[in-house]
Design a protein around this motif. Structure first.
Motif, mmCIF file in Angstrom:
data_model
loop_
_atom_site.group_PDB
_atom_site.id
_atom_site.type_symbol
_atom_site.label_atom_id
_atom_site.label_comp_id
_atom_site.label_asym_id
_atom_site.label_seq_id
_atom_site.Cartn_x
_atom_site.Cartn_y
_atom_site.Cartn_z
ATOM 1 N N ALA A 155 -14.695 -28.223 -19.631
ATOM 2 C CA ALA A 155 -16.088 -28.375 -20.075
ATOM 3 C C ALA A 155 -16.192 -29.508 -21.083
ATOM 4 O O ALA A 155 -17.106 -30.345 -21.020
ATOM 5 N N GLN A 156 -15.230 -29.560 -21.996
ATOM 6 C CA GLN A 156 -15.235 -30.608 -23.018
ATOM 7 C C GLN A 156 -15.002 -31.979 -22.373
ATOM 8 O O GLN A 156 -15.666 -32.956 -22.711
ATOM 9 N N GLY A 157 -14.084 -32.019 -21.421
ATOM 10 C CA GLY A 157 -13.736 -33.287 -20.790
ATOM 11 C C GLY A 157 -14.820 -33.841 -19.876
ATOM 12 O O GLY A 157 -14.971 -35.063 -19.753
ATOM 13 N N THR A 158 -15.562 -32.952 -19.229
ATOM 14 C CA THR A 158 -16.543 -33.421 -18.241
ATOM 15 C C THR A 158 -17.976 -33.348 -18.733
ATOM 16 O O THR A 158 -18.852 -34.029 -18.199
ATOM 17 N N GLY A 159 -18.228 -32.505 -19.727
ATOM 18 C CA GLY A 159 -19.597 -32.299 -20.186
ATOM 19 C C GLY A 159 -20.383 -31.330 -19.316
ATOM 20 O O GLY A 159 -21.554 -31.063 -19.590
ATOM 21 N N PHE A 160 -19.756 -30.801 -18.288
ATOM 22 C CA PHE A 160 -20.453 -29.844 -17.419
ATOM 23 C C PHE A 160 -20.157 -28.407 -17.847
ATOM 24 O O PHE A 160 -19.104 -28.131 -18.426
ATOM 25 N N PRO A 161 -21.085 -27.492 -17.543
ATOM 26 C CA PRO A 161 -20.740 -26.071 -17.687
ATOM 27 C C PRO A 161 -19.609 -25.748 -16.704
ATOM 28 O O PRO A 161 -19.579 -26.294 -15.595
ATOM 29 N N VAL A 162 -18.694 -24.901 -17.119
ATOM 30 C CA VAL A 162 -17.533 -24.581 -16.278
ATOM 31 C C VAL A 162 -17.370 -23.070 -16.164
ATOM 32 O O VAL A 162 -17.537 -22.350 -17.147
ATOM 33 N N VAL A 163 -17.080 -22.607 -14.954
ATOM 34 C CA VAL A 163 -16.696 -21.209 -14.757
ATOM 35 C C VAL A 163 -15.270 -21.181 -14.212
ATOM 36 O O VAL A 163 -14.869 -22.070 -13.455
ATOM 37 N N LEU A 164 -14.526 -20.165 -14.651
ATOM 38 C CA LEU A 164 -13.131 -20.019 -14.221
ATOM 39 C C LEU A 164 -12.974 -18.662 -13.564
ATOM 40 O O LEU A 164 -13.492 -17.657 -14.057
ATOM 41 N N ASP A 165 -12.293 -18.632 -12.455
ATOM 42 C CA ASP A 165 -12.006 -17.345 -11.806
ATOM 43 C C ASP A 165 -10.638 -17.433 -11.146
ATOM 44 O O ASP A 165 -10.052 -18.512 -11.034
ATOM 45 N N LYS A 166 -10.153 -16.279 -10.722
ATOM 46 C CA LYS A 166 -8.876 -16.264 -10.022
ATOM 47 C C LYS A 166 -9.012 -16.934 -8.656
ATOM 48 O O LYS A 166 -10.037 -16.795 -7.981
ATOM 49 N N ASP A 167 -7.978 -17.621 -8.242
ATOM 50 C CA ASP A 167 -8.004 -18.334 -6.962
ATOM 51 C C ASP A 167 -8.362 -17.422 -5.791
ATOM 52 O O ASP A 167 -9.183 -17.785 -4.938
ATOM 53 N N VAL A 168 -7.759 -16.244 -5.745
ATOM 54 C CA VAL A 168 -8.011 -15.361 -4.598
ATOM 55 C C VAL A 168 -9.445 -14.837 -4.594
ATOM 56 O O VAL A 168 -10.060 -14.658 -3.538
ATOM 57 N N THR A 169 -9.972 -14.611 -5.780
ATOM 58 C CA THR A 169 -11.363 -14.169 -5.876
ATOM 59 C C THR A 169 -12.297 -15.286 -5.431
ATOM 60 O O THR A 169 -13.273 -15.057 -4.706
ATOM 61 N N ALA A 170 -11.975 -16.515 -5.844
ATOM 62 C CA ALA A 170 -12.784 -17.667 -5.423
ATOM 63 C C ALA A 170 -12.780 -17.790 -3.900
ATOM 64 O O ALA A 170 -13.822 -18.053 -3.288
ATOM 65 N N ALA A 171 -11.633 -17.588 -3.286
ATOM 66 C CA ALA A 171 -11.554 -17.676 -1.824
ATOM 67 C C ALA A 171 -12.466 -16.636 -1.172
ATOM 68 O O ALA A 171 -13.171 -16.933 -0.198
ATOM 69 N N ALA A 172 -12.470 -15.426 -1.718
ATOM 70 C CA ALA A 172 -13.343 -14.380 -1.177
ATOM 71 C C ALA A 172 -14.816 -14.747 -1.375
ATOM 72 O O ALA A 172 -15.651 -14.504 -0.498
ATOM 73 N N VAL A 173 -15.123 -15.329 -2.527
ATOM 74 C CA VAL A 173 -16.506 -15.747 -2.803
ATOM 75 C C VAL A 173 -16.942 -16.829 -1.805
ATOM 76 O O VAL A 173 -18.074 -16.829 -1.319
ATOM 77 N N ALA A 174 -16.025 -17.732 -1.482
ATOM 78 C CA ALA A 174 -16.336 -18.772 -0.493
ATOM 79 C C ALA A 174 -16.693 -18.151 0.848
ATOM 80 O O ALA A 174 -17.676 -18.544 1.491
ATOM 81 N N GLU A 175 -15.905 -17.184 1.266
ATOM 82 C CA GLU A 175 -16.190 -16.501 2.537
ATOM 83 C C GLU A 175 -17.565 -15.860 2.499
ATOM 84 O O GLU A 175 -18.345 -15.968 3.438
ATOM 85 N N ARG A 176 -17.856 -15.158 1.422
ATOM 86 C CA ARG A 176 -19.138 -14.463 1.342
ATOM 87 C C ARG A 176 -20.303 -15.438 1.351
ATOM 88 O O ARG A 176 -21.343 -15.198 1.961
ATOM 89 N N TRP A 177 -20.110 -16.556 0.638
ATOM 90 C CA TRP A 177 -21.170 -17.560 0.571
ATOM 91 C C TRP A 177 -21.505 -18.122 1.943
ATOM 92 O O TRP A 177 -22.639 -18.482 2.216
ATOM 93 N N HIS A 178 -20.485 -18.232 2.779
ATOM 94 C CA HIS A 178 -20.687 -18.895 4.063
ATOM 95 C C HIS A 178 -20.968 -17.931 5.206
ATOM 96 O O HIS A 178 -21.044 -18.347 6.353
ATOM 97 N N GLU A 179 -21.129 -16.647 4.862
ATOM 98 C CA GLU A 179 -21.515 -15.689 5.901
ATOM 99 C C GLU A 179 -23.007 -15.790 6.162
ATOM 100 O O GLU A 179 -23.790 -16.013 5.250
ATOM 101 N N ARG A 180 -23.360 -15.589 7.411
ATOM 102 C CA ARG A 180 -24.796 -15.619 7.744
ATOM 103 C C ARG A 180 -25.518 -14.414 7.160
ATOM 104 O O ARG A 180 -26.610 -14.520 6.647
#
Lengths: 410, 410
Positions: free
Chosen positions: A183-208
């Motif tokens: 966040a400090q380096g980029t100036g953007f808001p940043v969220v952090l999560d576990k890699d495996v959880t992120a992968a599951a979130v990606a799947e859910r996001w792309h479900e119809r």
């Protein structure tokens, strides 16, 4: 960390998120259809759409005559994919993956870089910042439209503080405050999560049509873990560290594990374990690879070549690997009775041809509720970038979700 | 089967359930306090309370002067515990437990009967019907106030059809339509759920302030299983069969299991496994008990006596048992990152003195997120009837929940 359910959103905010979610997942919806699918009143839908149109997040995409009867033709509303963006970063012990995702979930740009030595987290942080800048420069998107950066990191994490805590495959990382550093380096808001959880979130996001089916996302990378979506909810656990499967025993004759047991996932299913076993069996030259992610990766490539050549010993080893993975999945599926298993990650990508036939049938034979509940098993459709895509989806989730700190609509 | 989240309740029904839940869990709440805690408007709260007062489910329990300032004193609203009842039945392979629960969750009456031979499910069904009648006769409650019967049964179950499907510890039970049989025999609406899920539901029902903390309820009976509550949700799984832990390996040197592995929970943590091991070690006479639940129970009693006498071999066996149970719990806790573990069931009740010190510290040492997330471990406060109490809570959940088929308020 985005925690669904942890906050108490206003009904209005919740309704807006529901409407936007419906528009996002459809190819185009009219206000009338939105009212039908959400159960909201026509007036509420109309007000919400007006706000979203004002913000440039949706657009009127044309008019279609109503299916039946006379009356005004319905205006179709669509998401404007270029109205907002999110950056996703997957910190894997061997490779850094960066994606730029449109608000419609489309990958606009992506790149990978080798992960610097795990002994120097600060160098990795600098590289991540530089590469995010490079990604945005190359893509030419307006930075004002970037709502934030999501980072998918190996666990365990301190979710509240955005800290990466001693992940087993990043030896030099001890409580690195990655979220705040990026966040400090980029100036953007940043969220952090576990890699495996992120992968599951990606799947859910792309479900119809999400929400109904529960699934476990088995991520096969340098380490193995599971991301869980049960019904509407991403399961993160009390400290954001759900999904650890490393100490599920899958082979009673396997090597000893630090936990005091034998043949756990961590010592018998990982690429390092597979390579070590192949070396012990003489299938690979005994180069005594350590925890060096890249050398394990190269050894795995040689093993894949042997399998592709039909080498019997290698094929038998991969059969045993399929059984071990199926046994780990059986523990997860018996405990949670999920509807689906999705498998992904770089190890899956390369070994799928030898694993994807065996795992579903082995798993089915190990389920207590077999005959009552079919569990579908499939590889992810999102490819090797699924962790980074999920990281970006975390940001979009945070931006679109009905929260006071909504980045997008607040 | 009650499935939270599976239906789409109206906002009004949902609000009513929220109000009733608040009143139920508090010792008494005013309308003003209800509006504050639920976030609903004063008018909405007032309307809902009027309906509940009309139905006799709540009563005005007195007036308290407002904490500060002038104005009308606030009327305290309380649940009328005797306004509605539910019957809970726990079908355990060795004992049938019946409870009559008031709508406030208080046990009004209870009884136990030995479970008839597993080879004759029809006889068990007849006995359940007779005993429910007897329980209601003895207690003298108005049958019109009984909203239904809940049954907690060993899994697997066919949740949709209310069928008990070949549970491993009820040898003669093959797809027994228990729900409909009890409904036909008693004339009451009946819900059927897994025993371990019912136990978790009982815990949640009796919490003062639920919703935040996730927990796993480890049920130690003839078989072992886990009931799961994650945040707001009871985890039932796609087919209602979540919570199966029988094939988590916990001892790589343990006996072979039907699943092809060794030392699974089912063959190394159950009362039958414990008794078999005690016999093999000469701690108990080798009576070669089969799957007869009662003889295993009697052998367990003898083992408890030896432990109470300080017999070193027995104490060592119980130490190993504690470790095995801790290893099974570690798999659950690492996967789901729950906040708490609650343990109950008849085996727990008897062995707790020798297990309750070791399990928490062994578990803590096996958690990936140790240091980040303390997992509290405690025995249930609801005693051996927790399964039957949970079964009755299922009925109250169904009755109070905002569903079209609400038994109570529809």
């Amino acid at each position: 960390m985005v925690r669904r359910g942890a906050n108490q959103p206003s009904v209005g905010g919740y309704n807006q998120a529901v409407v936007l979610d419906q528009i996002r997942r459809a190819d185009g919806l009219s206000r009338v259809e939105l009212a039908e699918t959400t159960g909201l009143s026509a007036q509420t839908v109309s007000n919400i759409c007006a706000r979203l149109l004002d913000a440039g997040i949706i657009e009127e995409a044309g008019r279609a005559a109503a299916a039946a009867g006379p009356g005004k033709p319905r205006t179709t509303l669509r998401l404007v994919g270029t109205s907002r963006y999110a950056v996703g970063v997957h910190l894997d012990p061997s490779v850094l993956t960066f994606v730029l995702l449109g608000i419609d979930g489309a990958v606009v740009d992506s790149r990978t870089r080798p992960t610097p030595s795990a002994n120097d987290p600060a160098r990795t942080v600098r590289l991540i910042v530089t590469e995010i800048d490079g990604l945005l420069d190359t893509s030419g998107v307006d930075r004002a439209r970037v709502v934030g950066v999501g980072i998918a990191a190996p666990g365990p994490i301190d979710a509240e503080r955005g800290v990466v805590v001693d992940p087993p495959n990043l030896a030099g990382w001890h409580r690195v405050p990655l979220r705040d550093a990026i966040a400090q380096g980029t100036g953007f808001p940043v969220v952090l999560d576990k890699d495996v959880t992120a992968a599951a979130v990606a799947e859910r996001w792309h479900e119809r049509a999400p929400g109904g089916a529960s699934f476990a996302f088995l991520y096969l990378g340098i380490g193995l873990g599971v991301g869980l979506v049960l019904g509407e909810d991403v399961v993160r656990g009390g400290s954001g560290n759900a999904g650890e499967i490393g100490h599920i025993p899958v082979d009673p004759d396997g090597p000893p594990c630090a936990c005091g047991s034998r043949g756990c996932v961590a010592v018998s299913c990982t690429p390092a374990a597979l390579v070590a076993e192949a070396e012990a069996l003489g299938l690979l030259p005994a180069t005594h690879v350590d925890d060096d992610a890249r050398s394990i990766d190269e050894a795995l490539t040689r093993l894949v070549v042997r399998a592709a050549d039909g080498d019997a010993g290698t094929l038998a080893l991969l059969e045993r690997t399929a059984e071990r993975i199926a046994r780990a999945l059986a523990v997860v599926c018996n405990l949670l009775d999920v509807d689906r298993v999705i498998i992904g990650g770089p190890m899956w990508h390369r070994l799928a041809p030898w694993l994807e036939a065996d795992i579903p049938q082995l798993l089915a034979s190990l389920l207590v509720a077999r005959g009552l509940h079919h569990v579908a098993v499939a590889g992810t459709g999102l490819g090797d970038d699924v962790g980074a895509i999920g990281a970006a989806c975390l940001v979009l989730d945070a931006a679109l979700a009905p929260q006071p700190r909504s980045l997008l609509l607040g």
